[in-house]
Design an enzyme around this catalytic site. Sequence first.
Site, PDB file in Angstrom:
ATOM      1  N   GLY A 102      -5.409   7.398   5.515  1.00 37.84           N
ATOM      2  CA  GLY A 102      -4.120   7.996   6.013  1.00 37.84           C
ATOM      3  C   GLY A 102      -4.146   9.161   7.012  1.00 37.84           C
TER       4      GLY A 102
ATOM      5  N   TYR B   8      10.128   7.097  -4.230  1.00 43.02           N
ATOM      6  CA  TYR B   8       9.070   8.170  -4.104  1.00 43.02           C
ATOM      7  C   TYR B   8       8.713   9.097  -5.122  1.00 43.02           C
ATOM      8  CZ  TYR B   8       6.999  12.458  -1.530  1.00 43.02           C
ATOM      9  OH  TYR B   8       6.322  13.407  -1.052  1.00 43.02           O
TER      10      TYR B   8
ATOM     11  N   ILE C  54      -5.046   2.608   9.507  1.00 44.50           N
ATOM     12  CA  ILE C  54      -4.455   1.256   9.579  1.00 44.50           C
ATOM     13  C   ILE C  54      -4.316   0.714  11.218  1.00 44.50           C
ATOM     14  CG2 ILE C  54      -3.440   1.180   7.223  1.00 44.50           C
ATOM     15  CD1 ILE C  54      -0.740   1.850   8.511  1.00 44.50           C
TER      16      ILE C  54
ATOM     17  N   ILE D 127      -5.100   1.003   2.352  1.00 45.52           N
ATOM     18  CA  ILE D 127      -5.083   1.404   0.805  1.00 45.52           C
ATOM     19  C   ILE D 127      -4.904   0.322  -0.098  1.00 45.52           C
ATOM     20  CG2 ILE D 127      -2.755   1.976   0.611  1.00 45.52           C
ATOM     21  CD1 ILE D 127      -3.868   4.507  -1.105  1.00 45.52           C
TER      22      ILE D 127
ATOM     23  N   GLY E 187      -1.583  10.336   9.640  1.00 47.56           N
ATOM     24  CA  GLY E 187      -0.112  10.595   9.118  1.00 47.56           C
ATOM     25  C   GLY E 187       0.194  12.171   9.246  1.00 47.56           C
ATOM     26  N   GLN E 188       1.363  12.395   8.848  1.00 48.93           N
ATOM     27  CA  GLN E 188       1.903  13.718   8.908  1.00 48.93           C
ATOM     28  C   GLN E 188       0.753  14.882   8.466  1.00 48.93           C
ATOM     29  OE1 GLN E 188       5.782  14.258   6.841  1.00 48.93           O
ATOM     30  NE2 GLN E 188       6.315  15.688   8.531  1.00 48.93           N
TER      31      GLN E 188
END
Length: 319
Positions: free
Chosen positions: A8, A143, A35, A55, A11-12
């Site tokens: 990842g 989440y 990805i 993942i 990402g952020q």
Amino acid sequence: MKKILIIGSTGQIGSELTMKLREVYGDSNVVAGYIPSAPPMGELAESGPCEEVDITNGQQIADVVTKHGIDTIYNLAALLSAVGERKPLLAWHIGIDGLLNVLEVAREHGCAVFTPSSIGSFGPNAPKDGTPQDTIQQPRTMYGITKVSGELLSNYYASKFGVDTRSVRFPGLISYVAPPGGGTTDYAVDIYYSAVRGEKFMCPIKGGTFMDMMYMPDALRAAIEIMEADESKLRHRNSFNIAAMSFDPEIIYQSIRKYIPSFEMEYQIDSLRQEIAESWPNKLDDTCARMEWGWKHRYDLDAMTRDMIDKLSLRLNKQ
């Protein structure tokens, strides 16, 4: 020297953590996993090795770990809170099925694993103020459910198989580098963009709604320090409360107005994000992190606001 894989990396958190880890451990020792739909670009792509790592594909993870001699995995793959409510099955697939892949690879190859948890792992039944390290966790979002399950799975692999798993519960993270990614706390990033651009900010969260927040430099430091900590002193492992500041929309608005007096804000409540926000703690108690591995934040709200406005002004003027 550690050999690190970031899953990842675009990402952020990953986009900044990858560069920070390369700064600390050397460019060639930190592999940026990505990805195909979100490939690394610019300095992230050019400064060190990059590998396609999904993942949900355990064999792919294992192949990259073997190829690069990885001993530490930072697992940052996740759907954020509001996005996860719209795509709950995908949130579970990435957050839990994906984590199991990482833990199995770590068990087989002797890797340490960092998988962040969140304030979203608590629910409305937890104490709102001074939320303890050990308390009831009954989240009502997918989440949050994946985060609690991830904490339990990570602890299981540590106790059952000896995998060195570690984690922190991140509050809302604020950054001038990565754009917001659909999290409940992302209004506290959006508001700075609106202020610097001279736009009126339409706030999706009600005034009086307090949530824990943290400036990204502190969050990056926490992710590195927890993995460098003396394992023998870690009683909790998965996952430590960490905290820096707590505020509601009105407080951050007034903080920005000290530097941009003309800035305006109105409320346009997003019912989904508001419901999620109201189920989360107002402020975490991070005593255990401070005692067990020396955690200490460096940025308060005013210091963050000054830096955000300065850095965003430079960044947006270059675009």
